[in-house]
Design an enzyme around this catalytic site. Structure first.
Site, PDB file in Angstrom:
ATOM      1  N   ASP A 165       0.849  -1.205   0.000  1.00 13.91           N
ATOM      2  CA  ASP A 165       0.000   0.000   0.000  1.00 13.91           C
ATOM      3  C   ASP A 165       0.885   1.256   0.000  1.00 13.91           C
ATOM      4  O   ASP A 165       0.845   2.045   0.931  1.00 13.91           O
ATOM      5  CB  ASP A 165      -0.949  -0.006   1.221  1.00 13.91           C
ATOM      6  N   ASN A 171      -2.307   2.906   3.570  1.00 12.72           N
ATOM      7  CA  ASN A 171      -1.698   4.198   3.892  1.00 12.72           C
ATOM      8  C   ASN A 171      -2.486   5.353   3.273  1.00 12.72           C
ATOM      9  O   ASN A 171      -2.542   6.449   3.823  1.00 12.72           O
ATOM     10  CB  ASN A 171      -0.249   4.250   3.399  1.00 12.72           C
ATOM     11  N   PHE A 185      -0.551  -0.588  12.657  1.00 14.98           N
ATOM     12  CA  PHE A 185      -1.465  -0.072  11.627  1.00 14.98           C
ATOM     13  C   PHE A 185      -1.987  -1.142  10.664  1.00 14.98           C
ATOM     14  O   PHE A 185      -3.201  -1.243  10.434  1.00 14.98           O
ATOM     15  CB  PHE A 185      -0.753   1.048  10.840  1.00 14.98           C
ATOM     16  N   ASN A 186      -1.101  -1.936  10.048  1.00 16.56           N
ATOM     17  CA  ASN A 186      -1.550  -2.876   9.004  1.00 16.56           C
ATOM     18  C   ASN A 186      -2.572  -3.872   9.540  1.00 16.56           C
ATOM     19  O   ASN A 186      -3.481  -4.297   8.825  1.00 16.56           O
ATOM     20  CB  ASN A 186      -0.367  -3.660   8.420  1.00 16.56           C
ATOM     21  N   HIS A 206       9.930  -0.239   8.199  1.00 20.98           N
ATOM     22  CA  HIS A 206       9.157  -1.451   8.490  1.00 20.98           C
ATOM     23  C   HIS A 206       9.122  -2.433   7.309  1.00 20.98           C
ATOM     24  O   HIS A 206       9.526  -3.594   7.431  1.00 20.98           O
ATOM     25  CB  HIS A 206       7.708  -1.074   8.820  1.00 20.98           C
TER      26      HIS A 206
END
Ligand code: BDR
Ligand code: CA
Length: 317
Positions: A12, A47, A172-173, A246
């Site tokens: 993303d 994102n 987040f993911n 990351h």
């Protein structure tokens, strides 16, 4: 003698996804155990919106002259509304460098159809790397369970055994599409979780970024500008001295498996918590869950990882 791994890269983009893409393709010119044969890039919303993450993938491959295909996938998670991260990645999702206009276009075929057909038809088993919400992969596995036998491994950047980054509990993911990840956790496939425990240890500092920005490779310089934007968020908003990369760490761990130390644990995803939705709950004692194990990354060879990143980005001419 290097071996080749067939790979689908699902992402993303996103600053760190962009560098993950550059690293993956550069692996052909590096001297590590594995070179990645990237069969295509599949895109998910995360994102930023899908339209923007697709455009960002095109910007990167065109800038670096990479010959590949971009397949747009899910514009939202399986069940939930989409949450995006403009605070981290800006309005475009890839703020920082000035990119020339995009000349190519994405494929018409949906990412999930591409994943299913490619994995089914491949002579060799395919490794799937995900560096965004895991919606596309879960949808492919739900829609075509037969592909599971031809997946070698799933390597995902996401989660954390201890604390999150988007909420105190969640990375987040995983937070964006926890149901997708829980479906994948329940499968018997070999899976590797590259979470915040390791990505936060491998920081890139302003001096590393200046090093890239002054390189003779225009791709390394563009990556330096990307990181210059990315690091500002981490310094100003998170009080960190640099930024983690990351997503490239997940890619790097396939090219050189010695970069990460992992331990097999059952991992379940909190999908219904009031404060803990998206948490990757790791069964360290091994007596609470019967979910098939995931290789959880707990330590990283920071020096080896950073060297690989510099080498990869500077290898573009
Ligand atoms: C993850 O979230 C995104 O913002 C990054 O691209 C990375 O995949 C880190 O939590
Ligand atoms: Ca990402």
């Amino acid at each position: 003698m290097a071996k080749t791994k067939k790979v689908i890269l699902d992402c993303d983009p996103g600053h760190d996804d962009a560098i993950g893409i550059l690293l993956g393709f550069a692996s052909q010119d590096l001297n590590y155990l594995y070179k990645l044969d990237i069969l295509g890039i599949t895109i998910v919303a995360g994102n930023q919106t899908l339209e923007k993450t697709v455009n960002n993938a095109l910007k990167i491959v065109e800038y670096a002259n990479i010959d590949t295909k971009i397949y747009p996938g899910y514009a939202q998670p399986l069940i939930r509304d989409l949450e995006i991260a403009p605070e981290v990645h800006g309005e475009t999702g890839l703020d920082g460098p000035e990119f020339p206009g995009i000349s190519g276009s994405p494929e018409k075929k949906h990412a999930v159809s591409f994943m299913i057909d490619t994995i089914r038809e491949s002579q060799d088993k395919v490794t799937v790397i995900t560096t965004g919400p895991m919606t596309n992969l879960a949808a492919a596995m739900i829609g075509a369970p037969d592909i599971i036998d031809n997946i070698e491994e799933i390597v995902f950047m996401g989660g954390s055994a201890y604390t999150g980054n988007w909420t105190p509990a969640a990375e987040f993911n995983i937070l964006v599409d926890p149901e997708a990840v829980q479906f994948i956790m329940k499968s018997d496939l070999k899976k590797k979780m590259v979470g915040l425990e390791v990505t936060r240890k491998a920081m890139f500092y302003p001096k590393d970024i200046n090093n890239l920005k002054s390189d003779r490779s225009s791709v390394a310089r563009m990556a330096g500008e990307l990181l210059e934007y990315f690091v500002q968020f981490h310094i100003n908003e998170k009080g960190m001295p640099g930024c983690p990369l990351h997503d490239p760490l997940a890619v790097a761990s396939i090219i050189n498996p010695d970069i990460l130390k992992t331990e097999p644990y059952s991992v379940n995803i909190e999908c219904g918590g009031q404060y803990t939705t998206g948490r990757t709950v790791v069964d360290f004692d091994g007596d609470s869950f019967d979910t098939p194990v995931t290789d959880v990354a707990l330590d990283v060879d920071v020096k080896a990882f950073k060297e690989m990143i510099f080498e990869a980005l500077k290898s573009y001419r």
